[in-house]
Design a protein around this motif. Structure first.
Motif, PDB file in Angstrom:
ATOM      1  N   VAL A 331       1.041  -1.211   0.173  1.00 54.59           N
ATOM      2  CA  VAL A 331      -0.148   0.044   0.047  1.00 54.59           C
ATOM      3  C   VAL A 331       0.933   1.223   0.024  1.00 54.59           C
ATOM      4  CG1 VAL A 331      -1.534   1.466   1.546  1.00 54.59           C
ATOM      5  CG2 VAL A 331      -2.073  -0.994   0.979  1.00 54.59           C
ATOM      6  N   ASN A 335      -2.645   3.913  -3.776  1.00 55.44           N
ATOM      7  CA  ASN A 335      -3.551   2.636  -3.714  1.00 55.44           C
ATOM      8  C   ASN A 335      -4.581   2.694  -2.475  1.00 55.44           C
ATOM      9  OD1 ASN A 335      -1.594   1.648  -2.512  1.00 55.44           O
ATOM     10  ND2 ASN A 335      -1.941  -0.301  -3.595  1.00 55.44           N
ATOM     11  N   ASP A 338      -8.152   2.217  -2.936  1.00 54.32           N
ATOM     12  CA  ASP A 338      -8.376   0.924  -3.509  1.00 54.32           C
ATOM     13  C   ASP A 338      -8.204  -0.207  -2.351  1.00 54.32           C
ATOM     14  OD1 ASP A 338      -9.224   2.073  -5.811  1.00 54.32           O
ATOM     15  OD2 ASP A 338      -7.176   1.821  -6.715  1.00 54.32           O
ATOM     16  N   THR A 339      -7.584  -0.008  -1.152  1.00 54.85           N
ATOM     17  CA  THR A 339      -7.326  -1.134  -0.582  1.00 54.85           C
ATOM     18  C   THR A 339      -7.633  -0.909   1.086  1.00 54.85           C
ATOM     19  OG1 THR A 339      -5.032   0.006  -0.078  1.00 54.85           O
ATOM     20  CG2 THR A 339      -4.920  -1.665  -1.722  1.00 54.85           C
TER      21      THR A 339
END
Length: 357
Positions: A331, A335, A338-339
């Motif tokens: 990570v 992102n 999105d995580t």
């Protein structure tokens, strides 16, 4: 010949004894009485899971505790949770108490991979199966090991930092050497870095474990690394986000915070906020909800005597332990949405607003 009256007295005595025996057995003759054997899969009442944790001093383990309790409860099981906060003798004593209270299965997060073998032996003597949660127990015939792929954690850390700093002086701040995971993480790091080390592109100028994973110990280690190298450090890989936090405090003291890439692991809230503000480069996200859900389900299966199928095994020095290894995710600032945010691990407000962005 024995008189008839004497034989009748003896016969009456036999009949009287038989009647007494039948009454004690609910009216059935002893030869016909069957004692039902309880089935492993037909336990009375809810399954009782004992959860022996190393510590609750870090954000990550508080999440594990709460999510595991929820997962087990949702499946009709009861959970008793204890935490030793890094004390080996206390962890063994707490586990003994759980065993004495009649748990059906024991889940353990070991502080010391070697010392907790004693807990496994005691549980097995009581007929209780044991799952090693997240961290492997060494030199004991544990029934199951469920964790993330810790070598992959190290590889993800090293790949991210190598991309940011392909050449230079590296510092490695490991975790507690009593935790088997730290050795796996470091192996993953070195698997990625070794070619660059062999070429002379990278030099590891400081490499030290962090006792008990304590951030203050990581801070002291990083301060020592900076002093020994006249602040000529280009990158840092820390074994987790708590140690990364200590590293960053040491960098702040030298006016270097945000100048030197730092890797961590666990996706703690403070760490992802540091990623937003630019003082930490990356973390490794391990979806704890997947881990807690799987372990709760597997613990119930083991308690019922059901077979658990695994595709991999890990050698713990005594045996090949049936294992399930979940995938971690790198990570970074690109992102986060999105995580950890998409999964609800942290909210968008927590990550950005509390980070001041």
């Amino acid at each position: 010949m024995e008189p008839i009256w004497s034989r009748m007295v003896k016969l009456l005595g036999v009949l009287f004894a038989a009647c007494l025996l039948a009454a004690c057995n609910g009216g059935e003759p002893e030869a016909q009485k069957e004692t039902p054997v309880p089935s492993e899969t037909e336990k009375e009442g809810p399954i009782k899971i004992g959860f022996s944790m190393d510590t609750l001093k870090e954000e990550r383990w508080l999440k594990d505790r709460d999510l595991f309790r929820e997962a087990a409860k949702a499946r009709g099981a009861e959970v008793e949770i204890v935490a030793a906060n890094g004390n080996d003798a206390l962890q063994i004593s707490q586990a003994e108490t759980l065993i004495q209270r009649g748990i059906d299965v024991l889940v353990i997060v070991p502080h010391n991979a070697e010392a907790t073998a004693a807990i496994v032996h005691k549980a097995h003597k009581a007929g209780i199966k044991v799952i090693a949660y997240d961290r492997l127990v060494k030199n004991a015939a544990i029934d199951l090991y469920v964790s993330f792929d810790n070598e992959q954690v190290g590889k993800l850390q090293a790949q991210a930092i190598l991309e940011a700093v392909p050449k230079g002086n590296y510092v490695y701040i490991g975790g507690a050497p009593t935790d088997n995971n730290v050795h796996l993480i470091k192996k993953g790091v070195l698997d990625v870095l070794q070619p660059a080390i062999d070429r002379g592109d990278i030099k590891i100028v400081y490499d030290q474990w962090t006792e008990d994973w304590a951030p203050e110990n990581a801070l002291a280690n990083m301060a020592e690394a900076l002093k020994a190298n006249n602040n000529q450090i280009d990158a840092v890989i820390a074994a987790n986000d708590a140690t990364a936090g200590g590293v960053i405090k040491a960098l702040e003291a030298q006016g270097l915070s945000g100048e030197i890439p730092v890797a961590g692991q666990d996706a703690e809230l403070a760490a992802v906020q540091r990623i937003v503000t630019g003082t930490q480069t990356m973390t490794v996200y391990k979806p704890i909800q997947n881990l807690t859900t799987q372990v709760a389900e597997l613990a119930i299966q083991l308690a019922k005597g059901e077979e658990v199928m695994t595709s991999v095994s890990v050698n713990n020095g005594k045996t090949e332990v049936p294992s399930i290894l979940l995938a971690p995710t790198a990570v970074n600032a690109g992102n986060l949405a999105d995580t950890v945010i998409a999964d609800g691990f942290h909210s968008k407000d927590e990550v950005y607003q509390e980070a001041g962005k």
